[in-house]
Design a protein around this motif. Structure first.
Motif, PDB file in Angstrom:
ATOM      1  N   PHE A   1       8.552  -1.302  -2.972  1.00 18.79           N
ATOM      2  CA  PHE A   1       8.828  -2.608  -3.572  1.00 18.79           C
ATOM      3  C   PHE A   1       8.298  -2.674  -4.755  1.00 18.79           C
ATOM      4  CE2 PHE A   1       8.506  -3.219   1.073  1.00 18.79           C
ATOM      5  CZ  PHE A   1       9.682  -4.115   1.323  1.00 18.79           C
ATOM      6  N   PRO A   2       8.832  -3.641  -5.681  1.00 17.04           N
ATOM      7  CA  PRO A   2       8.392  -3.776  -7.250  1.00 17.04           C
ATOM      8  C   PRO A   2       6.995  -3.875  -7.252  1.00 17.04           C
ATOM      9  CG  PRO A   2      10.221  -5.312  -6.706  1.00 17.04           C
ATOM     10  CD  PRO A   2       9.738  -4.453  -5.459  1.00 17.04           C
ATOM     11  N   SER A   3       6.274  -4.258  -6.819  1.00  9.90           N
ATOM     12  CA  SER A   3       4.592  -4.579  -6.870  1.00  9.90           C
ATOM     13  C   SER A   3       3.897  -5.074  -5.572  1.00  9.90           C
ATOM     14  CB  SER A   3       4.303  -5.763  -7.978  1.00  9.90           C
ATOM     15  OG  SER A   3       4.837  -5.391  -9.147  1.00  9.90           O
ATOM     16  N   PRO A   4       3.645  -3.771  -4.769  1.00 14.45           N
ATOM     17  CA  PRO A   4       3.109  -4.227  -3.610  1.00 14.45           C
ATOM     18  C   PRO A   4       1.551  -4.249  -3.661  1.00 14.45           C
ATOM     19  CG  PRO A   4       3.688  -1.827  -3.817  1.00 14.45           C
ATOM     20  CD  PRO A   4       4.206  -2.677  -4.939  1.00 14.45           C
ATOM     21  N   PRO A   5       0.970  -5.383  -2.956  1.00 15.45           N
ATOM     22  CA  PRO A   5      -0.357  -5.449  -3.255  1.00 15.45           C
ATOM     23  C   PRO A   5      -1.060  -4.303  -2.485  1.00 15.45           C
ATOM     24  CG  PRO A   5       0.181  -6.823  -1.491  1.00 15.45           C
ATOM     25  CD  PRO A   5       1.503  -6.241  -2.092  1.00 15.45           C
ATOM     26  N   ALA A   6      -2.414  -4.169  -2.907  1.00 17.39           N
ATOM     27  CA  ALA A   6      -3.146  -2.851  -2.501  1.00 17.39           C
ATOM     28  C   ALA A   6      -3.781  -3.249  -1.230  1.00 17.39           C
ATOM     29  CB  ALA A   6      -4.355  -2.495  -3.586  1.00 17.39           C
ATOM     30  N   ARG A   7      -3.693  -2.340  -0.047  1.00 18.64           N
ATOM     31  CA  ARG A   7      -4.412  -2.693   0.970  1.00 18.64           C
ATOM     32  C   ARG A   7      -5.678  -1.475   1.282  1.00 18.64           C
ATOM     33  NH1 ARG A   7      -1.216  -2.907   6.564  1.00 18.64           N
ATOM     34  NH2 ARG A   7       0.328  -3.253   4.822  1.00 18.64           N
ATOM     35  N   PRO A   8      -6.841  -2.142   1.785  1.00 19.03           N
ATOM     36  CA  PRO A   8      -7.757  -0.855   1.963  1.00 19.03           C
ATOM     37  C   PRO A   8      -7.311  -0.026   3.030  1.00 19.03           C
ATOM     38  CG  PRO A   8      -8.574  -3.300   2.514  1.00 19.03           C
ATOM     39  CD  PRO A   8      -7.120  -3.498   2.266  1.00 19.03           C
ATOM     40  N   SER A   9      -7.734   1.133   2.972  1.00 18.98           N
ATOM     41  CA  SER A   9      -7.035   2.310   3.975  1.00 18.98           C
ATOM     42  C   SER A   9      -7.923   3.380   4.241  1.00 18.98           C
ATOM     43  CB  SER A   9      -5.792   2.560   3.653  1.00 18.98           C
ATOM     44  OG  SER A   9      -5.814   3.589   2.134  1.00 18.98           O
ATOM     45  N   HIS A  10      -9.208   2.938   4.180  1.00 22.93           N
ATOM     46  CA  HIS A  10     -10.187   3.884   4.582  1.00 22.93           C
ATOM     47  C   HIS A  10     -10.256   4.031   6.059  1.00 22.93           C
ATOM     48  CE1 HIS A  10     -11.674   3.900   0.466  1.00 22.93           C
ATOM     49  NE2 HIS A  10     -11.851   2.582   0.445  1.00 22.93           N
ATOM     50  N   PRO A  11     -10.675   5.154   6.540  1.00 22.48           N
ATOM     51  CA  PRO A  11     -10.745   5.479   7.916  1.00 22.48           C
ATOM     52  C   PRO A  11     -11.405   4.214   8.820  1.00 22.48           C
ATOM     53  CG  PRO A  11     -10.728   7.580   6.975  1.00 22.48           C
ATOM     54  CD  PRO A  11     -10.870   6.371   6.026  1.00 22.48           C
ATOM     55  N   GLU A  12     -12.391   3.622   8.299  1.00 21.89           N
ATOM     56  CA  GLU A  12     -13.437   2.546   8.880  1.00 21.89           C
ATOM     57  C   GLU A  12     -12.767   1.158   8.744  1.00 21.89           C
ATOM     58  OE1 GLU A  12     -14.824   3.806  11.432  1.00 21.89           O
ATOM     59  OE2 GLU A  12     -14.708   5.986  10.839  1.00 21.89           O
ATOM     60  N   ALA A  13     -12.011   1.184   7.747  1.00 16.99           N
ATOM     61  CA  ALA A  13     -11.470  -0.282   7.533  1.00 16.99           C
ATOM     62  C   ALA A  13     -10.664  -0.912   8.601  1.00 16.99           C
ATOM     63  CB  ALA A  13     -10.477  -0.316   6.233  1.00 16.99           C
ATOM     64  N   GLN A  14     -10.698  -2.269   8.561  1.00 18.58           N
ATOM     65  CA  GLN A  14     -10.044  -3.137   9.820  1.00 18.58           C
ATOM     66  C   GLN A  14      -8.618  -2.852   9.611  1.00 18.58           C
ATOM     67  OE1 GLN A  14     -10.746  -7.231   9.873  1.00 18.58           O
ATOM     68  NE2 GLN A  14      -9.474  -7.491  11.848  1.00 18.58           N
ATOM     69  N   GLY A  15      -7.655  -2.501  10.740  1.00 22.48           N
ATOM     70  CA  GLY A  15      -6.416  -2.509  10.747  1.00 22.48           C
ATOM     71  C   GLY A  15      -5.975  -1.062  11.159  1.00 22.48           C
ATOM     72  N   LEU A  16      -4.839  -0.589  10.834  1.00 17.14           N
ATOM     73  CA  LEU A  16      -4.605   0.785  11.229  1.00 17.14           C
ATOM     74  C   LEU A  16      -5.621   1.960  10.452  1.00 17.14           C
ATOM     75  CD1 LEU A  16      -2.239   2.731  12.427  1.00 17.14           C
ATOM     76  CD2 LEU A  16      -1.232   2.744   9.917  1.00 17.14           C
ATOM     77  N   ARG A  17      -6.039   2.522  11.477  1.00 15.97           N
ATOM     78  CA  ARG A  17      -7.270   3.529  11.013  1.00 15.97           C
ATOM     79  C   ARG A  17      -6.607   4.874  10.353  1.00 15.97           C
ATOM     80  NH1 ARG A  17     -12.243   5.845  14.573  1.00 15.97           N
ATOM     81  NH2 ARG A  17     -13.055   6.972  12.997  1.00 15.97           N
ATOM     82  N   HIS A  18      -5.528   5.552  10.890  1.00 17.09           N
ATOM     83  CA  HIS A  18      -4.806   6.571  10.357  1.00 17.09           C
ATOM     84  C   HIS A  18      -3.646   6.989  11.333  1.00 17.09           C
ATOM     85  CE1 HIS A  18      -7.757   8.458  13.420  1.00 17.09           C
ATOM     86  NE2 HIS A  18      -6.686   9.196  13.555  1.00 17.09           N
TER      87      HIS A  18
END
Length: 129
Positions: free
Chosen positions: A61-78
């Motif tokens: 996508f032209p300018s997707p926002p960043a999303r935290p993706s560290h293994p312990e962040a909330q959401g998809l872990r890995h």
């Protein structure tokens, strides 16, 4: 009754389409099924086959926002990929300049695994078994 037979695909939005396309296709070896440019969204959608049942959908996508993706962040872990020979996969990744963590042992299953990251830092796992 609600029954799921398998995971069909995982969708990933990347920051640099060409870099991620090369990573998932040429380095990880996922086969390109279909590539579509969607003019209205100024976006690519790339379907990559992991095997006969599972796919990765790679989006730009032209300018997707960043999303935290560290293994312990909330959401998809890995995202974990099953492999037969962990060492040869690690050597392959390292040969392509991809850093892998030290091999760990799953205390619950006794299986070995390691983590690495895609070009956008998405945590990926190789799980031997």
């Amino acid at each position: 009754m609600f029954t799921v037979s398998h995971v069909h695909h995982v969708a990933i939005i990347c920051s640099d389409y060409d870099v991620s396309k090369r990573f998932y296709n040429e380095i990880l070896g996922f086969k390109i099924v279909e590539e579509t440019y969607r003019e209205a969204r100024q976006s690519y959608k790339l379907d990559l086959a992991i095997n006969e049942q599972q796919q990765i959908e790679l989006f730009s996508f032209p300018s997707p926002p960043a999303r935290p993706s560290h293994p312990e962040a909330q959401g998809l872990r890995h995202l974990a990929f099953a492999v037969q020979d962990l060492e040869s996969c690690i050597q392959h990744l390292n040969k392509h300049g991809i850093v892998t963590e030290d091999i760990r042992l799953d205390d619950l299953t006794g299986k070995r695994f390691t983590f690495f990251a895609d070009p956008d830092g998405l945590p990926l796992e190789l799980y031997e078994g």
